[in-house]
Design a protein around this motif. Structure first.
Motif, PDB file in Angstrom:
ATOM      1  N   ILE A 108       1.205  12.246  -6.192  1.00 28.47           N
ATOM      2  CA  ILE A 108       2.273  11.971  -5.233  1.00 28.47           C
ATOM      3  C   ILE A 108       2.229  13.029  -4.139  1.00 28.47           C
ATOM      4  CG2 ILE A 108       4.733  11.568  -4.934  1.00 28.47           C
ATOM      5  CD1 ILE A 108       3.274   9.689  -6.971  1.00 28.47           C
ATOM      6  N   GLY A 110       2.576  13.958   0.426  1.00 26.12           N
ATOM      7  CA  GLY A 110       3.372  13.718   1.623  1.00 26.12           C
ATOM      8  C   GLY A 110       4.061  14.989   2.070  1.00 26.12           C
ATOM      9  N   GLY A 113       9.547  14.762   0.370  1.00 26.56           N
ATOM     10  CA  GLY A 113       9.924  13.797  -0.661  1.00 26.56           C
ATOM     11  C   GLY A 113       9.054  13.766  -1.890  1.00 26.56           C
ATOM     12  N   LYS A 114       7.945  14.517  -1.911  1.00 22.44           N
ATOM     13  CA  LYS A 114       7.021  14.377  -3.051  1.00 22.44           C
ATOM     14  C   LYS A 114       7.621  14.887  -4.360  1.00 22.44           C
ATOM     15  CE  LYS A 114       4.358  18.346  -1.319  1.00 22.44           C
ATOM     16  NZ  LYS A 114       4.850  18.295   0.093  1.00 22.44           N
ATOM     17  N   ILE A 117      10.161  12.134  -5.450  1.00 23.98           N
ATOM     18  CA  ILE A 117       9.495  10.922  -5.940  1.00 23.98           C
ATOM     19  C   ILE A 117       8.855  11.176  -7.299  1.00 23.98           C
ATOM     20  CG2 ILE A 117       7.628   9.274  -5.501  1.00 23.98           C
ATOM     21  CD1 ILE A 117       8.158   9.707  -2.485  1.00 23.98           C
ATOM     22  N   SER A 185       4.242   9.847   1.161  1.00 21.02           N
ATOM     23  CA  SER A 185       5.603   9.555   1.621  1.00 21.02           C
ATOM     24  C   SER A 185       5.779   9.686   3.121  1.00 21.02           C
ATOM     25  CB  SER A 185       6.584  10.503   0.932  1.00 21.02           C
ATOM     26  OG  SER A 185       6.261  11.851   1.276  1.00 21.02           O
ATOM     27  N   TYR A 220       2.118   3.647   0.272  1.00 23.24           N
ATOM     28  CA  TYR A 220       2.449   4.475   1.434  1.00 23.24           C
ATOM     29  C   TYR A 220       3.672   3.941   2.177  1.00 23.24           C
ATOM     30  CZ  TYR A 220       0.045   0.810   4.135  1.00 23.24           C
ATOM     31  OH  TYR A 220      -0.335  -0.384   4.704  1.00 23.24           O
ATOM     32  N   ASN A 221       4.389   4.875   2.770  1.00 24.05           N
ATOM     33  CA  ASN A 221       5.604   4.582   3.527  1.00 24.05           C
ATOM     34  C   ASN A 221       5.210   4.005   4.882  1.00 24.05           C
ATOM     35  OD1 ASN A 221       8.049   4.553   4.839  1.00 24.05           O
ATOM     36  ND2 ASN A 221       8.245   6.781   4.972  1.00 24.05           N
ATOM     37  N   HIS A 272      16.534   8.597   3.338  1.00 28.38           N
ATOM     38  CA  HIS A 272      15.248   9.148   2.897  1.00 28.38           C
ATOM     39  C   HIS A 272      15.091   9.054   1.383  1.00 28.38           C
ATOM     40  CE1 HIS A 272      18.005  12.463   2.280  1.00 28.38           C
ATOM     41  NE2 HIS A 272      17.074  13.223   1.751  1.00 28.38           N
ATOM     42  N   ASN A 275      14.314   5.512   0.479  1.00 32.05           N
ATOM     43  CA  ASN A 275      12.899   5.302   0.792  1.00 32.05           C
ATOM     44  C   ASN A 275      12.022   5.875  -0.319  1.00 32.05           C
ATOM     45  OD1 ASN A 275      10.245   6.410   2.264  1.00 32.05           O
ATOM     46  ND2 ASN A 275      10.980   4.641   3.403  1.00 32.05           N
ATOM     47  N   ASN A 276      12.372   7.065  -0.795  1.00 35.94           N
ATOM     48  CA  ASN A 276      11.650   7.672  -1.918  1.00 35.94           C
ATOM     49  C   ASN A 276      11.703   6.776  -3.151  1.00 35.94           C
ATOM     50  OD1 ASN A 276      11.078   9.976  -0.392  1.00 35.94           O
ATOM     51  ND2 ASN A 276      12.859  11.087  -1.154  1.00 35.94           N
ATOM     52  N   GLY A 279       9.207   3.952  -3.055  1.00 34.20           N
ATOM     53  CA  GLY A 279       7.854   4.390  -3.396  1.00 34.20           C
ATOM     54  C   GLY A 279       7.686   4.615  -4.889  1.00 34.20           C
TER      55      GLY A 279
END
Length: 447
Positions: A108, A110, A113-114, A117, A185, A220-221, A272, A275-276, A279
């Motif tokens: 994971i 990005g 956010g990693k 996530i 992310s 992927y975002n 955000h 969004n996480n 994913g």
């Protein structure tokens, strides 16, 4: 196996040392200073160094491996001795790959956010009784350590950091993991001391995508235009799974997620974080978790440590602490709290603490990052600027960079604390964003 850690006291390093000791390895280590909680945890396992410092005599030819932490410099006496003896030497990510090269590696990555996530994925897998190995960048509720390694689990979930591997290995950590299943992310320029241009930073993510195992996948975002271009231009023969922020709404301070079974209340909040969540859902499904089981499990996820962490709530006041420091994280976190508490006054306090955030040239990236706050405050230490060897940063430069002339700027810890504790916080959401402690702020005083 006999393993020696150079710089064993770091957050990641001591967790790996504990994991290997649990695995039955003979573990030793050195460091020039070790703080809590690393110190106590290493002592409880019987692997705390007897004295601090570097001791070349700890390095001998019977060692199976030496693991080199980022804190160790290239002229470290133990490192030099290991090189002289030809003892096998690994950076932290190199050794994790060695431990997982026969497993399915889920990485994971990005710019933001990693950790969240990765934490979401591990929370769901634990809820569903799916055993996996892992490495995550924060202490999680319900998990003893940040690193867990076995000889039996099929999967390993790895948080993929884009920072350098060690003092003698200048490759980004996430380049070394060779993922079978990967997630990115987003891309937002960071670590400018290592990647002085945006283009050079983006290139690291291109290399990561091209390094995914053939036949593997990248989730992927798709809302991140830079990331979308990187992934969709890659000619690597992998499956590509785009995701985007799911539908949700906020009612009376509660976030409701739109699911196939209807609206579901969840503990986390902010666009955000939703969004996480999207994913994490894709990754969990690739690991065998049904969609319905994912939603059932994620409902109880409260967040990773230091990420949107509610540290106090009394009367009409709520206080959050967050690790946010880069411009994209500051913007997302500030907006999330404002959206969650639209009827409260938002007081957002940001400490500029990292190399990038204290760089006069990089400061312009913060334009508008605190605009959602009703009152915005920035704290920084001129001493930290000098220690990092950077050009002096002035209060007017900071106001100009944020494009906010009402911004309050503090450089003295005592003055900042007098301001904070002198405020009437009724009907207020207080947001404290920092990877430091504002020059010595006792967060417990806010509880």
């Amino acid at each position: 196996m006999k393993i020696h850690f150079i710089a064993i006291g770091g957050s990641a390093m001591h967790n790996l040392a504990l994991a290997l000791a649990d695995k039955g390895y003979e573990v030793t280590g050195s460091d020039d200073v070790i703080f809590e909680p690393s110190k106590g945890r290493l002592a409880a396992k019987g692997i705390l160094p007897a004295e601090f410092g570097w001791f070349p005599n700890k390095i001998h030819s019977e060692l199976d491996a030496v693991i080199l932490g980022m804190h160790a410099k290239a002229d470290n006496p133990e490192l030099i001795r290991a090189q002289e003896l030809g003892v096998p030497m690994y950076s932290y990510p190199e050794f994790l790959y060695e431990q997982s090269k026969d497993k399915t590696r889920v990485v994971i990555g990005g710019s933001h956010g990693k950790t969240t996530i990765t934490s979401m994925i591990l929370h769901v897998l634990q809820y569903c009784n799916i055993e996996v190995d892992y490495m995550v960048g924060a202490q999680l509720e319900g998990f003893d350590r940040m690193v867990h390694l076995t000889t039996t689990n099929d999967f390993i979930v790895l948080e993929g950091d884009e920072y350098l591997s060690s003092a003698i290995d200048r490759r980004p950590k996430f380049h070394l993991y060779q993922p079978n299943i990967a997630l990115l992310s987003g891309i937002a320029w960071d670590h400018i001391n290592v990647f002085p241009t945006f283009e050079g930073y983006v290139e690291q993510f291109k290399i990561f995508v091209d390094g995914i195992v053939k036949g593997g996948s990248i989730t992927y975002n798709v809302e991140d235009k830079t990331l979308k271009a990187v992934v969709e231009s890659s000619e690597n023969t992998i499956r590509k799974f785009p995701y985007e922020t799911p539908e949700y709404k906020v009612e009376d301070g509660l976030t409701l997620l739109d699911t196939p079974e209807g609206e579901m209340p969840i503990e986390i909040f902010g666009k955000h974080n939703l969004n996480n969540l999207a994913g994490a859902k894709w990754i969990c499904q690739q690991m065998g978790v049904d969609e319905a089981d994912f939603y059932e499990a994620i409902a109880s996820f409260k967040g990773a440590s230091k990420r949107m962490e509610k540290i106090a709530e009394r009367g009409s006041t709520v206080v959050f602490k967050d690790f946010a420091h880069s411009p994209s994280k500051v913007r997302a976190t500030t907006s999330a709290v404002k959206e969650q508490y639209p009827d409260k006054r938002l007081l957002a306090c940001l400490e500029l603490h990292t190399y990038s955030s204290l760089n006069a040239e990089f400061l312009k990236e913060y334009e508008g990052a605190l605009d959602e706050a009703d009152q915005a405050v920035v704290f920084y230490s001129p001493d930290a600027v000098r220690i990092k060897g950077l050009e002096e940063v002035t209060e007017s430069q900071i106001r100009d960079a944020f494009k906010n002339q009402d911004l309050k700027v503090y450089t003295d810890p005592s003055a900042f604390q007098r301001f904070l504790f002198g405020k009437n916080l009724d009907d207020t959401a207080l947001l404290l964003m920092s990877s430091g402690n504002y020059g010595g702020l006792d967060f417990d005083q806010l509880k």
